[in-house]
Design a protein around this motif. Structure first.
Motif, short mmCIF file in Angstrom:
data_model
loop_
_atom_site.label_atom_id
_atom_site.label_comp_id
_atom_site.label_asym_id
_atom_site.label_seq_id
_atom_site.Cartn_x
_atom_site.Cartn_y
_atom_site.Cartn_z
N THR A 122 -1.09 5.65 6.13
CA THR A 122 -0.59 5.69 4.86
C THR A 122 -0.11 6.98 4.62
O THR A 122 -0.60 7.98 4.70
N ASP A 123 1.12 7.06 4.32
CA ASP A 123 1.71 8.34 3.79
C ASP A 123 2.07 8.30 2.35
O ASP A 123 3.10 7.58 1.94
N PRO A 124 1.43 8.90 1.47
CA PRO A 124 1.70 8.52 -0.15
C PRO A 124 2.86 9.07 -0.73
O PRO A 124 3.50 8.69 -1.47
N HIS A 170 7.60 -3.13 21.76
CA HIS A 170 6.04 -2.92 21.86
C HIS A 170 5.64 -2.54 20.52
O HIS A 170 5.72 -1.31 20.38
N PRO A 171 5.07 -3.26 19.67
CA PRO A 171 4.40 -2.53 18.41
C PRO A 171 3.42 -1.56 18.58
O PRO A 171 2.33 -1.84 19.46
N LEU A 172 3.38 -0.32 18.04
CA LEU A 172 2.66 0.57 18.07
C LEU A 172 1.69 0.92 16.98
O LEU A 172 0.57 1.54 17.16
N GLY A 173 2.26 0.79 15.82
CA GLY A 173 1.39 1.10 14.64
C GLY A 173 2.27 0.64 13.40
O GLY A 173 3.61 0.71 13.43
N ILE A 174 1.85 0.60 12.22
CA ILE A 174 2.15 0.23 10.77
C ILE A 174 2.00 1.40 10.06
O ILE A 174 0.74 1.98 10.04
N TYR A 182 6.84 0.55 7.42
CA TYR A 182 7.72 0.51 8.72
C TYR A 182 6.71 0.25 9.99
O TYR A 182 5.38 0.43 9.96
N LEU A 183 7.49 -0.06 10.83
CA LEU A 183 6.88 -0.44 12.16
C LEU A 183 7.40 0.56 13.14
O LEU A 183 8.22 0.98 13.21
N VAL A 184 6.48 1.24 13.57
CA VAL A 184 6.62 2.03 14.83
C VAL A 184 6.32 1.41 16.23
O VAL A 184 5.33 0.76 16.38
N ALA A 185 7.51 1.48 17.10
CA ALA A 185 7.47 0.56 18.05
C ALA A 185 7.98 1.33 19.26
O ALA A 185 9.02 2.13 19.23
N TRP A 221 4.02 9.57 13.39
CA TRP A 221 4.73 9.50 12.16
C TRP A 221 5.03 10.91 11.57
O TRP A 221 6.14 10.85 11.14
N ARG A 222 4.11 11.72 11.79
CA ARG A 222 4.54 13.24 11.14
C ARG A 222 5.76 13.54 11.71
O ARG A 222 6.72 14.33 10.96
#
Length: 326
Positions: A122-124, A170-174, A182-185, A221-222
């Motif tokens: 979570t990135d607020p 290839h899904p790596l994270g939400i 966002y989907l990081v893939a 994500w950062r």
């Protein structure tokens, strides 16, 4: 959150067979009174716990501590360990306890439980000044399930130009970024980020995800967010401020503020990003008590122009008012 503590206590009972209120309190960093109240609440809620009186007593689960983790299904185990992840609002003590207790899970559930604890970040901080209301995207659950199970998906996607495409990813994270998801893939062309509200279809495959061994969702994500922010705000204004002013500037500029080193006179070097010289000067003009802008020259010129306009408009009014009173 009390629900997190209660679930942690159930796992603790499974793992240790018998616990005392003091052990529960120490493990979850709460008072013994709170631990006893939580143990009583489990019994009242129908969880088969009972107390053993006398010396060497404590609390146990009916049927023993190794009875298939209270019958948790794979999906229930995954849901439980979501509260231990970085996006959870659970206390650090509860997160730590749940992570320790992953060893108590049956082997078939363990990998997915561990994946659940790191599947969401979570990135607020919102992008810019967006005031879009949060809304749960249609395919969020399907994509998170694919991340946790570690399977590739056939993804339908509509980009910002409204062009539809389909590809296997290839899904790596939400990631939840403010109101957006966002989907990081990993894709055939490298790591990509997809806005989940633009996903048009999700079809899981039987193929496993090839996940980089050193992949960390929060760190990834950062880097992504920093790159996006730099593209959105390519202009950089350099300034110096007093140490006590950094908190005020963080409130004003958020992720657009970069704090550097200390100058010889004790001030802090900072960089503030924007996308327009005049607009950025306008933002900085109200903070002249906190900072000195050192560059670029065009931003300083705009600040000087703002100052002259203010002096001409309000300084003359002030002088006229003084003259009238005399």
């Amino acid at each position: 959150m009390r629900a997190d503590r209660l679930m942690a206590i159930v796992l603790l009972l499974q793992h240790r067979e018998q616990v005392t209120a003091a052990e529960v309190a120490r493990e979850l960093e709460v008072s013994e009174r709170t631990a006893r109240r939580d143990l009583d609440a489990l019994g009242m809620a129908g969880v088969p716990v009972y107390s053993v009186q006398g010396r060497g007593g404590g609390w146990r689960l009916v049927g023993g501590a190794r009875t298939d983790l209270s019958g948790l299904t794979a999906s229930e185990a995954r849901a439980l360990f979501l509260v231990a992840g970085p996006a959870s609002s659970a206390t650090p003590a509860v997160k730590a306890a749940l992570r320790k207790l992953v060893r108590a899970l049956p082997e078939p559930f363990r990998a997915q439980a561990e994946a659940a604890s790191s599947s969401l970040v979570t990135d607020p901080q919102r992008w810019g000044s967006s005031r879009v209301e949060p809304r749960r995207p249609r395919f969020l659950d399907e994509l998170q399930d694919a991340v946790i199970r570690g399977v590739q998906v056939r993804l339908g996607y509509v980009d910002r130009e409204r062009t539809g495409t389909e590809r296997t990813v290839h899904p790596l994270g939400i990631v939840a970024k403010g109101p957006s998801w966002y989907l990081v893939a990993r894709t055939g062309t490298g790591r990509r980020t997809f806005r989940i509200d633009r996903v048009s279809s999700v079809a899981p495959t039987a193929e496993p995800v090839h996940r980089p061994a050193d992949f960390d969702l929060a760190e990834s994500w950062r880097a992504i967010a920093d790159e996006v922010e730099r593209k959105r705000t390519p202009l950089e204004a350099r300034a110096r401020c007093a140490p006590h002013a950094t908190d005020v500037l963080r409130m004003a500029f958020g992720a657009r503020l970069e704090v550097g080193g200390t100058t010889t006179d004790g001030r802090i070097e900072i960089v503030i990003r924007g996308n327009d010289e005049r607009k950025l000067a306008g933002e900085l003009a109200g903070l002249v008590d906190y900072l000195e802008v050192t560059g670029p020259p065009r931003v300083r010129d705009h600040l000087a122009a703002i100052g002259n306009t203010l002096a001409e408009r309000y300084g003359s009014d002030r002088a006229a008012g003084t003259h009238e009173r005399t």
